[in-house]
Scaffold this motif. Structure first.
Motif, short mmCIF file in Angstrom:
data_model
loop_
_atom_site.label_atom_id
_atom_site.label_comp_id
_atom_site.label_asym_id
_atom_site.label_seq_id
_atom_site.Cartn_x
_atom_site.Cartn_y
_atom_site.Cartn_z
N SER A 173 56.19 30.63 117.93
CA SER A 173 56.17 31.01 116.52
C SER A 173 55.05 32.00 116.30
O SER A 173 54.16 32.17 117.14
N SER B 68 52.23 32.67 113.37
CA SER B 68 51.64 32.05 112.19
C SER B 68 50.78 33.05 111.41
O SER B 68 49.96 33.78 111.99
N LEU C 235 61.13 36.10 117.06
CA LEU C 235 60.49 35.59 115.84
C LEU C 235 59.14 36.27 115.65
O LEU C 235 58.45 36.59 116.61
N THR D 94 58.26 34.04 110.10
CA THR D 94 56.91 33.58 110.42
C THR D 94 56.67 32.23 109.75
O THR D 94 57.50 31.74 108.98
N ARG D 95 55.51 31.66 110.00
CA ARG D 95 55.08 30.42 109.35
C ARG D 95 53.84 30.72 108.53
O ARG D 95 52.87 31.30 109.03
N GLU E 81 60.60 29.00 110.44
CA GLU E 81 61.28 30.28 110.34
C GLU E 81 62.67 30.10 109.72
O GLU E 81 63.25 29.02 109.74
#
Length: 256
Positions: free
Chosen positions: A161, A163, A189, A227-228, A235
Motif C-alpha cells: 500500500s 500511505s 496502487l 492510497t490510505r 484502497e
C-alpha cells in the motif's frame, strides 16, 4: 501311527514356512518404510518445504526513480525482520539519479518480510560520497509518503500500500510483477499525482511536500483514491496478490 506322524510333520513344515514368509514380509515392509523416511529426510535436507509449509516466491524489491531530481530511498524493515541490503557487503540503498536513471534491486530474505520505503529528497551528502546521507529536505520526517510492503505470507501472499497518513512528499506507485501462474488481483496502487503542487497554503511544509490533517486527508483521498489516508482506510481497488516475483516501487510514475 506312521500316517499320523507324517501328517503332523507336514503341518509343522507348513507352519514353519508360513512363519518364515511372515518374517520376510515384515522385513520387506520395514525396509520400504525406512527407504521412504530416508527420501523424506533427504528432501528436507535439500531445502524442499514440507506439506503445508508457507514459502515466498517474491524475490526482489525494485526501486526506480523517474522524478526529475535525485532521491535517496530509505528502506526500513519492521521490528524483528531482517534488513535487505543492496549487496553482499550490506550497504544500504544510496542516491538514485533522476529521469529514470536511478534503479536499484534488493533481494528479499527467505521467508516473511515486511517494511517501509520512503523517498528522501534534497539530502546533504558527504564531500566524496553521495551515498552518505545527512539531513534531507523531505523524507526524514512528516510530511512523507510511505510505501508499505509485506511478502511471504501464507500461500505466498503479498500485500502492499501507499500511505499518506503522515502527509505527502513524493508521488509513489507500487506494482507487482512476475507471476508464475498469471496475476491474481495484483493491482498497481498508490498516487501518481504531485500533491505538493496544489497543496492548501496552510498545509505546505517549509522543505516541500504537503502536511496531513483532517481536511487534507479528504483532499488526498479524492485526488488519489488508491492510497490510505488514515488508520482504517483502504484502497478503492481490492487486492489479493499471490506469489509475485517482484515488487516494484516507482517514484514519480507520472514522468514515464
Amino acid at each position: 501311527m506312521a500316517i499320523a506322524s507324517a501328517a503332523t510333520s507336514s503341518q509343522s513344515a507348513t507352519m514353519a514356512m508360513s512363519s518364515s514368509s511372515k518374517k520376510k514380509t515384515l522385513v520387506v515392509v520395514q525396509a520400504l518404510m525406512m527407504a521412504t523416511m530416508s527420501v523424506a529426510m533427504l528432501a528436507t535436507a535439500a531445502g524442499q518445504p514440507s506439506p503445508g509449509t508457507s514459502t515466498s516466491t517474491t524475490t526482489n524489491l525494485t526501486l526506480h526513480n523517474l522524478c526529475p531530481y535525485p532521491v535517496w530511498p530509505l528502506v526500513t524493515a519492521n521490528a524483528g525482520i531482517p534488513s535487505i541490503p543492496t549487496d553482499a557487503d550490506g550497504d544500504p540503498v544510496g542516491r538514485l539519479a533522476g529521469h529514470g536513471e536511478g534503479l536499484a534491486t534488493l533481494a528479499f530474505p527467505r521467508g516473511t518480510w515486511s517494511g517501509r520505503v520512503v523517498a528522501r529528497t534534497g539530502c546533504s551528502t558527504g564531500d566524496d560520497d553521495d551515498d552518505v546521507v545527512g539531513r534531507c529536505a523531505t523524507g526524514d520526517a512528516p510530511p512523507v509518503t510511505v510505501a508499505q510492503v509485506s511478502v511471504g505470507g501464507p500461500g505466498g501472499h503479498a500485500a502492499y500500500s501507499v500511505s499518506l497518513v503522515d502527509g505527502f512528499n513524493v508521488a509513489v506507485v507500487v506494482t507487482p510483477h512476475g507471476f508464475p501462474e498469471g496475476p491474481r488481483r495484483c493491482p498497481s496502487l498508490g498516487c501518481a499525482v504531485d500533491l505538493a503542487v496544489d497543496c492548501p497554503v496552510g498545509a505546505r511544509a517549509p522543505g516541500g511536500g504537503c502536511g496531513a490533517g483532517a481536511s487534507e486527508a479528504a483532499w488526498f483521498k479524492a485526488r488519489c483514491p488508491e492510497t490510505r489516508t488514515n488508520a482504517t482506510d483502504v484502497e478503492v481497488t481490492p487486492q489479493d496478490c499471490v506469489k509475485p516475483g517482484e515488487i516494484k516501487v516507482v517514484f514519480c510514475p507520472a514522468h514515464l
